[in-house]
Scaffold this active site. Structure first.
Site, PDB file in Angstrom:
ATOM      1  N   LYS A 187      50.679  13.394  51.490  1.00 46.65           N
ATOM      2  CA  LYS A 187      51.083  13.322  50.199  1.00 46.65           C
ATOM      3  C   LYS A 187      52.075  13.488  49.082  1.00 46.65           C
ATOM      4  CE  LYS A 187      47.920  10.158  50.672  1.00 46.65           C
ATOM      5  NZ  LYS A 187      46.326  10.052  50.903  1.00 46.65           N
TER       6      LYS A 187
HETATM    7  C1  LIG Z   1      45.219   9.304  50.992  1.00 42.78           C
HETATM    8  C2  LIG Z   1      44.484   8.866  50.189  1.00 42.78           C
HETATM    9  C3  LIG Z   1      43.230   8.876  49.488  1.00 42.78           C
HETATM   10  C4  LIG Z   1      42.568  10.008  50.300  1.00 42.78           C
HETATM   11  O1  LIG Z   1      42.912  11.084  50.152  1.00 42.78           O
HETATM   12  P1  LIG Z   1      42.785  12.463  51.316  1.00 42.78           P
HETATM   13  O2  LIG Z   1      43.156  13.829  50.749  1.00 42.78           O
HETATM   14  O3  LIG Z   1      42.998  12.802  51.875  1.00 42.78           O
HETATM   15  O4  LIG Z   1      40.601  12.593  51.178  1.00 42.78           O
HETATM   16  C5  LIG Z   1      42.184   8.249  48.520  1.00 42.78           C
HETATM   17  N1  LIG Z   1      43.218   7.006  48.918  1.00 42.78           N
HETATM   18  C6  LIG Z   1      43.889   6.861  48.189  1.00 42.78           C
HETATM   19  C7  LIG Z   1      44.506   5.362  47.865  1.00 42.78           C
HETATM   20  C8  LIG Z   1      45.246   8.030  49.760  1.00 42.78           C
HETATM   21  O5  LIG Z   1      46.562   7.129  49.358  1.00 42.78           O
END
Ligand SMILES: *Cc1c(COP(=O)(O)O)cnc(C)c1O
Length: 375
Positions: free
Chosen positions: A188
């Site tokens: 991210k």
């Molecule tokens: C990455 C992501 C998540 C989940 O996050 P994690 O930290 O991997 O549990 C949820 N929604 C979206 C749209 C994502 O891109």
């Protein structure tokens, strides 16, 4: 030439000494969960996105789950969301025994379609919430979605996992509706050294409950007011994120500059691909799209992807199978063809390498290879 989809080592290198110092300080303190680093991060993220309260979590998924638990979402409840998102958006609803109700996407932004949302809400007036997802780093149409939430008297809960720092005319991603959440998964825009996430919300009472649910529903040690879980964030992750957060705006600017480069260079070739649209470009906001991903629609997508792979260029499909067609959601009773735009996006979308350290030489090579494929 090799062009990876993402290269985290390049972000790590200049921050290495500082990161290791902060990690060492946590190790020396042996205060390994939550703690002062987490409190500092919660305050910094709340300020950064403009939220009233922030609660760190073990992942973005757990952040969403504990928020829905705090809101009392459970069996029989319907929650509206998009089928074109990461699995967790809908699975957290399903894990609580509630029912995800899918709404097709807007073909331009890949975010939840407002006309489709209106129709589905009219059919589902007892819905308990709306979850827009700010996919790829650009906010959904929050003006219309917030108005619909008001009309039906239900909360708007933002999946801002890909959008920390994205701005919308109504505010910062995650802090526009009643509550929202971020993921600090390493890929991210703000990535931890492992899993971590955060919930933000407006209401103080809700924040207090989420904070307790994060730690098995305790406010007083070993006295459980609610049935919560272990959704705590590691102090090391908070320390890493505290080092990185001050750089996020610079990184977002770097991503935006690389998006501009692609846009200009790809446009020169008159290619049959569709470039991402910046729908808030005229709003006078700096980070109206922060390009967690740079997504094009491409004819013969799978062949193009194979060509790029052979040329040493990383790419990815976000996402190859919409959620209403996932095996585990067969019990919801959806059929292929029900959400044509989500299904078309799954066939056509392709993520190209985008990260702040990507060089002009690498980007030129990516553009040349795409042009060569369609020649
Ligand atoms: C990455 C992501 C998540 C989940 O996050 P994690 O930290 O991997 O549990 C949820 N929604 C979206 C749209 C994502 O891109």
């Amino acid at each position: 030439m090799q062009v990876p989809l993402l290269d985290l080592k390049l972000q790590y290198a200049p921050l290495k000494a500082q990161l290791l110092r902060e990690i060492e300080a946590v190790a020396d303190s042996q205060a390994l969960l939550l703690g002062p680093q987490t409190e500092k991060l919660e305050k910094a993220v709340a300020d950064y996105c403009g939220a009233g309260h922030a609660i760190g979590a073990s992942s973005g998924t757990d952040a969403q789950l504990m928020l829905l638990m705090a809101l009392g979402i459970g069996p029989g409840d319907k929650v509206l969301t998009t089928p074109y998102t990461f699995f967790a958006t809908a699975s957290c609803v399903a894990r609580l025994g509630a029912t995800p109700v899918f709404v097709d996407i807007d073909p331009v932004t890949f975010n939840i379609s407002v006309p489709a949302l209106e129709t589905t809400l009219a059919r589902t007036p007892d819905a308990k919430g709306i979850i827009p997802v700010h996919l790829y780093g650009q906010c959904a149409d929050m003006e219309a979605i917030v108005a619909l939430g008001k009309k039906y008297g239900i909360p708007v809960l933002e999946d801002a996992a890909q959008a920390l720092g994205a701005r919308h005319p109504l505010g910062g991603a995650g802090a526009i509706g009643e509550a929202g959440w971020f993921s600090f998964y390493p890929t991210k825009n703000l990535g931890a050294f492992g899993d971590a996430g955060m919930v933000v919300c407006r209401d103080e009472k809700l924040a207090v409950k989420i904070r307790a649910l994060r730690n098995h529903g305790m406010e007083v040690r070993y006295y459980h007011k609610w049935i919560g879980g272990n959704f705590r964030i590691d102090a090391i992750q908070s320390a890493v994120l505290n080092v990185k957060l001050p750089h996020l705006d610079t990184w977002s600017a770097g991503r935006r500059a690389r998006a501009d480069f692609y846009r200009t260079a790809l446009s020169r070739h008159a290619l049959p691909i569709t470039l991402p649209t910046e729908v808030y470009a005229d709003a006078g906001l700096p980070n109206h799209h922060i390009y967690n991903q740079f997504i094009v629609r491409a004819p013969k997508r799978d062949e193009l992807r194979a060509h790029l792979t052979k040329a040493g260029i990383g790419s990815e499909i976000y996402y190859p199978l919409p959620l209403h067609m996932q095996e585990c959601f067969a019990y919801l009773g959806y059929e292929e063809g029900e959400f044509p735009e989500a299904e078309r996006a799954a066939r056509e979308s392709l993520a190209l390498p985008i990260f702040p350290e990507l060089t002009e030489e690498q980007q030129t090579y990516v553009v040349e290879q795409i042009a060569a494929f369609y020649r």
